[in-house]
Design an enzyme around this catalytic site. Structure first.
Site, mmCIF file in Angstrom:
data_model
loop_
_atom_site.group_PDB
_atom_site.id
_atom_site.type_symbol
_atom_site.label_atom_id
_atom_site.label_comp_id
_atom_site.label_asym_id
_atom_site.label_seq_id
_atom_site.Cartn_x
_atom_site.Cartn_y
_atom_site.Cartn_z
ATOM 1 N N SER A 43 -42.943 56.919 -99.731
ATOM 2 C CA SER A 43 -43.600 56.966 -101.151
ATOM 3 C C SER A 43 -42.841 56.822 -102.317
ATOM 4 C CB SER A 43 -44.697 58.078 -101.091
ATOM 5 O OG SER A 43 -45.532 58.236 -101.946
ATOM 6 N N ASP A 92 -49.410 54.322 -97.332
ATOM 7 C CA ASP A 92 -48.228 55.187 -97.514
ATOM 8 C C ASP A 92 -47.751 55.869 -96.273
ATOM 9 O OD1 ASP A 92 -46.888 57.429 -98.570
ATOM 10 O OD2 ASP A 92 -48.365 58.276 -99.790
#
EC number: 3.1.1.-
Length: 787
Positions: free
Chosen positions: A408, A553
């Site tokens: 991320s 993610d």
């Protein structure tokens, strides 16, 4: 440019005025992304997702999904190439693996159902056939069975991606009756536990501030936290250790968390063998001594000792507890042992009493036993900018590991680190870098309309433009490794909930473009829609990677991929910078951590007292228990198609060394905001301050690891990077050659051992101009190998 124009904040955190000048950043005004690459990414995003049934209203309710390959599911233009063609399937499989073989029948155009990795415009299905439109209404009466079937089809709506299907849900009267009441009761209990936990942490904070830290020790701690350079921090930490009496603990060898007697015995044996071997080599009597029967030379004894003790966490010498009793350093015996191992390894590498083949074998085995170190950067939205300070502290002490992984927001920082050299990073890790952080610049009137229409706050194409600067353009994982020597790893999660995650690096996905992997790793549901990974073809153009599947993610399921790093790169020592706000709140070490001991009762007490630590631990374990109960009973809904319990229930959020920078309340307010110069300067400073206590532990580890890598590098023959020899070891190559000779030739054609030793002692350098061998040199005298 004057200081006023540079806009230096009131508190500079030790940075010079030039650190706030954005014009001094390397490649500040360079746009690395080519328009063709951006266009290929846009076309890949607009292509239909082949992993889900089409939901554009163009498919007939009675037609099968896109995965069933009936002849009526394709238009006439697509009927010439069916997915059951072996050549087509092989071509698609090769494309998924990163190859760029042409797909038969495509002719630079995707087939009708979106298969393939080409970025050209796809042909959408408009009808089952030319004579049977999809939405044609059938006029006439229906039987009772047909009407019942039609009503059943209307009730069964299409399941959105990520939602539970009928196969995933449980059935039963009690399950349907008690599901929501049980969920509400347990949810209320979890909320109550969370509030109690916050009060407990507040009590521990007040206890430490007004009981543990006061008077002289508080002044020394403030001096230590005010430093911005590691040498200044070491001096302040030593003063605090002397005041607290921690230096006396270092002088005592006994400690429950390692075998002090074995360490003392091995240290003494290493020192004696090294000194005797050096004396023997200086006198030139190694040949006569080696001829004595039943006796071994000191250099052989040293070799045996090194192979026995240079292992990961040998008898507990790398136990974090050994570095958790003082602010700086560890037991004197442990430090002496590390110093002696370094000297002994250097002696083995530089001695002339061992052949080059023996040295190569020694360092190869030691490297496999000792393992490697990796820096893991967690996600956390704008909290990820604390990673800049962590990287800066390690870089200034030349302790930045070669293996780096990010997830991320941490993937963005890892991409910057892996694509820049050390000299470039030293100029980039300054507060003026905030001028390049503009992902959240749009006002609410813009992003709210986008979120309402698309379900995502940010635009993927806009983020691709900005992210390309951080990854040095459309650089692939292999190109980054060749440029800097660092191994970048990025965690990505498939858009569907059941496919396994992937760890992109130069081994698993060498041709994957870094900025696309960073975008995929940052695609949090509701923040950024899942994106398509892009790969670079042989001609330099971009195309969708892995059949055009979409990814999101990585921190949703694997924030810190420790297991994958161990399997792929033999990583068994991890430095984790953990800044996730939902995890950072629950990080608490009741008995101290590396470089941060418990101050009262000479390090033998509990943070916040025993009652405070016990309450904190009980509440945290109870929260974990109830989250697991909800997940195992399948009671949790999936907002935005995601099981959010995995944010807390992953296997590990820490590592051998875990760094969690000190955050403030305003960080939660600006969690999706771009930092300015002053805020980024504070985050870099706090990241450095959180890393300084861990540097001594990391330094002792990397001193040995890098010396082993140096030994492997200097004892291997010259190998061109990217060749098969750089992937397969020398022993494996030798076995393959012997096997080929034994199967394809006679016994006389097999290379003998003497010939093999002679061949291993030869080396050659390929000149750049003529492409011929410049010379062959014998290594029997132990001279350094050409690099």
């Amino acid at each position: 440019m004057t200081e006023k124009q540079i806009n230096v904040p009131a508190r500079a955190y030790g940075f010079p005025p030039d650190a706030y000048d954005p014009s001094l950043l390397p490649d500040f005004d360079v746009s690395f992304l080519r328009p063709e690459d951006l266009e290929a990414f846009i076309q890949a995003l607009s292509a239909p997702d082949t992993t889900q049934p089409p939901d554009d209203g163009l498919a007939s309710p009675r037609s099968p999904s896109a995965r069933s390959f009936s002849s009526f599911d394709f238009t006439k233009r697509a009927s010439s190439v069916l997915p059951d063609d072996a050549q087509v399937v092989a071509a698609h499989a090769a494309a998924a693996g990163g190859e760029t073989a042409p797909i038969p029948g495509d002719n630079d155009t995707n087939n009708a159902n979106g298969f393939g990795n080409s970025s050209s415009q796809s042909l959408f299905i408009t009808a089952q056939s030319d004579w049977a439109p999809v939405h044609e209404k059938v006029v006439g009466s229906q039987t009772h069975r047909q009407k019942k079937s039609s009503r059943r089809r209307k009730r069964s709506k299409a399941v959105a991606p990520g939602r539970r299907t009928r196969d995933e849900t449980r059935e039963g009267y009690l399950y349907g009756l008690l599901k929501w009441p049980f969920l509400l009761i347990v949810g209320a209990w979890i909320v109550g536990l969370a509030v109690t936990y916050l009060f407990t942490r507040a009590y521990i904070f007040i206890y430490e501030q007004f009981v543990a830290w006061r008077g002289r020790r508080e002044k020394l701690r403030r001096n230590m936290r005010a430093t911005s350079r590691y040498p200044d921090w070491v001096k302040a930490a030593r003063d605090l250790d002397n005041f607290l009496g921690n230096e006396a603990w270092k002088e005592q060898n006994e400690f429950a968390y390692y075998d002090s007697k074995t360490v003392r015995r091995v240290w003494d044996s290493l020192r004696r063998s090294r000194i005797r071997a050096a004396q023997m080599e200086a006198s030139g009597s190694q040949s006569s001594s080696s001829s004595n029967e039943g006796k071994t030379t000191p250099i052989e004894d040293l070799k045996v000792l090194i192979e026995a003790c240079v292992k990961n966490n040998f008898v507990g010498v790398e136990n974090p507890r050994l570095y958790s009793q003082t602010y700086y350093g560890t037991k004197n015996l442990v430090q002496n042992y590390v110093d002696e191992v370094e000297k002994s390894l250097t002696a083995l590498l530089e001695t002339k009493q061992l052949s080059m083949e023996d040295k190569r074998s020694i360092f190869k085995r030691v490297s496999a036993n000792y393992g490697r170190t990796a820096l893991c950067l967690s996600g956390g939205a704008s909290f990820a900018y604390y990673h800049f300070g962590v990287v800066k502290a390690l870089l200034e002490e030349d302790l930045l590991p070669d293996v780096i992984t990010g997830t991320s927001g941490g993937a963005l920082v890892a991409a910057l680190v892996a694509t820049r050299t050390n000299e470039e990073l030293k100029k980039l890790l300054v507060p003026s870098l905030s001028t390049k952080i503009t992902a959240c610049r749009e006002p609410i009137t813009v992003w709210f309309r986008r979120w309402w229409s698309t379900g995502a706050r940010f635009d993927s194409v806009d983020w691709a433009k900005q992210c390309s600067w951080w990854s040095h353009g459309s650089m692939t994982f292999r190109e980054a490794y060749e440029r800097t020597g660092r191994i970048l790893n990025v965690s990505c999660v498939p858009a569907d909930p059941h496919s396994p995650t992937i760890l992109c690096n130069y081994l698993t996905s060498p041709d994957c473009v870094i900025w696309s992997a960073v975008l995929a790793s940052a695609a949090v549901p509701g923040i950024l829609n899942p994106v398509v990974l892009m790969m670079k073809k042989a001609d330099g153009n971009l195309a969708p990677y892995s059949f055009g599947h979409k990814w999101k993610d990585g921190s949703l399921r694997t924030d810190i991929p420790i297991r994958a790093l161990n399997l792929q790169f033999n990583v068994n020592f991890t430095i984790v910078s953990q800044v996730n706000p939902h995890i950072n709140l629950f990080f608490f070490s009741s008995r101290g951590s590396v470089g941060q001991p418990v101050t009262h009762r000479r390090g033998r007490g509990w943070r916040g007292g025993f009652l405070g630590s016990a309450t904190e631990q009980y509440i945290k374990l109870d929260l974990t228990k109830w989250l697991k109960v909800l997940r195992q009973l399948e009671l949790l809904p999936r907002p935005l198609g995601q099981d959010w319990s995995q944010l807390w229930l992953q296997q590990s959020f820490g590592g051998t060394v875990t760094i969690w920078p000190k955050t403030i309340l305003s960080d939660f307010v600006h969690i999706l905001s771009d930092p300015d110069n002053a805020r980024l300067a504070r985050m870099i400073h706090e990241g450095q301050q959180s890393t300084f206590p861990k540097i001594k532990f990391i330094s002792n580890r990397l001193r040995i690891e890098r010396l082993i890598e140096r030994g492997r590098r200097e004892t291997r023959p010259y190998i061109r990077r990217g060749s098969v020899e750089s992937i397969i070891s020398e022993d494996d190559l030798r076995e393959l050659l012997l096997l080929r000779g034994s199967t394809n030739g006679t016994d006389e054609e097999i290379t003998t051992n003497d010939e093999m030793e002679f061949a291993s002692d030869e080396k050659a350098v390929l000149t750049e101009d003529e492409g011929q061998f410049d010379g062959v040199t014998d290594n029997t005298e132990g001279s350094p190998l050409l690099k």
